[in-house]
Enzyme design. Structure first.
Site, short mmCIF file in Angstrom:
data_model
loop_
_atom_site.label_atom_id
_atom_site.label_comp_id
_atom_site.label_asym_id
_atom_site.label_seq_id
_atom_site.Cartn_x
_atom_site.Cartn_y
_atom_site.Cartn_z
N CYS A 82 0.83 -1.20 0.00
CA CYS A 82 0.00 0.00 0.00
C CYS A 82 0.87 1.26 0.00
CB CYS A 82 -1.01 -0.05 1.16
SG CYS A 82 -2.42 1.03 0.85
N HIS A 95 -3.37 -4.85 1.65
CA HIS A 95 -2.71 -5.04 2.95
C HIS A 95 -2.64 -6.51 3.35
CE1 HIS A 95 -2.48 -0.85 4.47
NE2 HIS A 95 -3.43 -0.68 3.58
N GLU A 132 -0.89 -7.90 5.45
CA GLU A 132 -0.61 -8.08 6.89
C GLU A 132 -1.90 -8.08 7.72
OE1 GLU A 132 -0.34 -5.42 5.20
OE2 GLU A 132 -0.79 -3.64 6.39
#
Ligand code: GLN
Length: 207
Positions: free
Chosen positions: A86, A178, A180
């Site tokens: 991102c 994202h 994560e």
């Protein structure tokens, strides 16, 4: 051999990346020490790096002022893996299309910031990503995400809405979303470990 990872921690979702790195490494029976990178001097010790989302203008400014930017460039020049997500992808790009971002020029793409809308337009999309360990769609979370609007030497790994949203350029994997923020650590695995379909050798996997 225990690995050393760094998560660029000048701003953004650092703990989530550290946890995802832990999961991806543990899944391969390896151990890892994760450092949060806030100052110059730690990146040269790292086998692999993640650069999180956040605000690309702030991240790029701090990387420059803290002297971390050239260390990240050296890391990539040494063919060591970097996952840029991102805002991290915006910072790593060749062209962020915005004078307030000081790009690192590590991923040969041009990005358009916030192309998928504002915070309220955040969404999750099931992506087909080239090179993932199995064919299950990847649950990709987009938050004020950039779009990739021009691709040079980079390889497109995934698209959404006809736009590239994951790319590989040598040892760098960049995602507009994202990885994560979901328990699925396959993107971290793809970025950091050797894989049949990956175009460059990342860290060798052991059984
Ligand atoms: N919109 C942010 C930027 O342009 C990126 C958003 C994010 O990382 N979630 O820097």
């Amino acid at each position: 051999m225990s690995l050393v990872a760094g998560v660029v921690a000048v701003q953004g979702d650092v703990a989530e990346h550290a946890a995802a790195i832990d999961r991806a490494v543990a899944a391969r029976g390896r151990e890892v020490t994760v450092h949060e990178i806030r100052d110059a001097g730690t990146v040269p010790d790292c086998d692999l790096l993640a650069m999180p989302g956040g605000e690309s203008t702030t991240i790029s400014r701090l990387l420059r002022s803290e002297g971390i930017a050239p260390e990240i460039r050296d890391h990539v020049a040494a063919d060591k893996p970097l996952l840029a997500t991102c805002a991290g992808l915006i910072v790593a790009s060749r062209d962020a299309n915005d004078d307030r971002v000081d790009e690192l020029g590590l991923v040969d793409v041009r990005v358009e910031r916030n192309a998928f809308g504002r915070q309220a337009d955040s969404f999750e999309a099931p992506l087909s990503v080239a090179g993932l360990a199995d064919d299950e769609p990847y649950p990709a979370v987009f938050i004020r995400a950039p779009a990739i609007d021009a691709v040079g030497e980079a390889e497109v790994l995934a698209t959404w809405d006809d736009r590239p949203v994951a790319v590989r350029d040598g040892p760098v994997v960049g995602t507009a979303f994202h990885p994560e923020l979901t328990p699925d650590s396959r993107i971290h695995g793809l970025a950091f470990f050797e894989n049949d379909e990956a175009t460059v050798p990342a860290i060798e996997e052991t059984d």
